[in-house]
Design a protein around this motif. Sequence first.
Motif, short mmCIF file in Angstrom:
data_model
loop_
_atom_site.label_atom_id
_atom_site.label_comp_id
_atom_site.label_asym_id
_atom_site.label_seq_id
_atom_site.Cartn_x
_atom_site.Cartn_y
_atom_site.Cartn_z
N CYS A 98 0.84 -1.20 0.00
CA CYS A 98 0.00 0.00 0.00
C CYS A 98 0.88 1.24 0.00
O CYS A 98 1.74 1.39 0.87
N VAL A 99 0.66 2.12 -0.95
CA VAL A 99 1.38 3.39 -1.00
C VAL A 99 0.39 4.52 -0.78
O VAL A 99 -0.71 4.52 -1.32
N THR A 131 -1.53 4.43 12.68
CA THR A 131 -2.19 4.31 11.38
C THR A 131 -1.58 3.18 10.57
O THR A 131 -2.30 2.37 9.97
N SER A 132 -0.26 3.09 10.54
CA SER A 132 0.38 2.04 9.75
C SER A 132 0.11 0.66 10.33
O SER A 132 -0.01 -0.32 9.59
N LEU A 133 -0.02 0.57 11.67
CA LEU A 133 -0.36 -0.71 12.28
C LEU A 133 -1.74 -1.18 11.83
O LEU A 133 -1.93 -2.36 11.50
N ILE A 134 -2.71 -0.28 11.81
CA ILE A 134 -4.05 -0.66 11.38
C ILE A 134 -4.06 -0.99 9.89
O ILE A 134 -4.73 -1.93 9.46
N ILE A 135 -3.33 -0.23 9.10
CA ILE A 135 -3.25 -0.55 7.67
C ILE A 135 -2.71 -1.95 7.47
O ILE A 135 -3.22 -2.73 6.65
N GLY A 136 -1.68 -2.33 8.24
CA GLY A 136 -1.15 -3.69 8.15
C GLY A 136 -2.21 -4.73 8.47
O GLY A 136 -2.30 -5.78 7.82
N LEU A 138 -5.50 -4.35 8.10
CA LEU A 138 -6.47 -4.36 7.01
C LEU A 138 -5.95 -5.12 5.80
O LEU A 138 -6.70 -5.82 5.11
N LEU A 139 -4.65 -5.02 5.55
CA LEU A 139 -4.06 -5.74 4.43
C LEU A 139 -4.07 -7.24 4.66
O LEU A 139 -4.09 -8.03 3.69
N ASP A 140 -4.07 -7.67 5.91
CA ASP A 140 -4.05 -9.10 6.24
C ASP A 140 -5.44 -9.68 6.46
O ASP A 140 -5.57 -10.89 6.71
N SER A 141 -6.48 -8.85 6.40
CA SER A 141 -7.83 -9.30 6.75
C SER A 141 -8.68 -9.55 5.51
O SER A 141 -8.49 -8.93 4.46
#
Length: 281
Positions: A98-99, A131-136, A138-141
């Motif tokens: 994700c960028v 924010t980056s922790l939650i993005i990670g 979401l990418l794994d879910s």
Amino acid sequence: MKYLEFTFQTTPCTEVVNDVLSAVLAEAGFESFVEQTDGINAYIQKALYNESALKEALAEFPLPDVNIEYNYTEAEDRNWNEEWEKNFFQPIVIDNRCVIHSTFHKDVPQAEYDIVINPQMAFGTGHHETTSLIIGELLDSDLQEKSLLDMGCGTSILAILARMRGATPCTAIDIDEWCVRNSLENIELNRVDNIDVFQGDASSLKDKGPFDIIIANINRNILLNDMKHYVSRMNQGGSLLMSGFYANDIPVIQAEAENNGLHLIHHREKNQWAVVLFRKE
């Protein structure tokens, strides 16, 4: 609107100290932060500044042996996107998938999910650990066809990513009118649909949902106070993903979650910040 520009000098001046200071100031109403060699600059609407609240927040600073000095002036009117471009906001790539970048960036790295935002004064560019922790997460879910709420949405990059990954319908809520306007602009920039944006707090949830997934990236005290409202609008088997607090706050967060019928699935940490995933059994 008129803003005050604060210069905070921190000793020692480290990335962790400045990150924690930014979080503390955000709770006191500050809206954006620019790193400096000896601390940070921070900005707050003149009408919202409360000197007593700032002094109290600094007096309760959670890291030991840190000295913080500050001064401020009235900020001149500026092109805030230009300020971000010059001073802070650079493209960020998370998990090589994700960028996140702004419209003014050139030579943006390629990634599976490309999110473009105009940050204006809203907090939430993806640089902060929470924010980056939650993005990670979401990418794994598996988000396909899941109804989702982004509570305290800021720039709405979390709702936008969730929608790109198949969550639908999505709802984004923030108490700040500026964040609501910025969210609507960012949603349009990314050409995503099925994201409704509202201004309000947890009390506004009574006529919304229910949701399969709720994201709340706010702060510990608000999460503890509002968790019951989140749970009341979750489907059975739904997930609650929370961040905005330190790793040593996990026990008190977990205790309140369990009091509301939630079960801890896992947590992750980054530079003393944490994200937790709970499920409603």
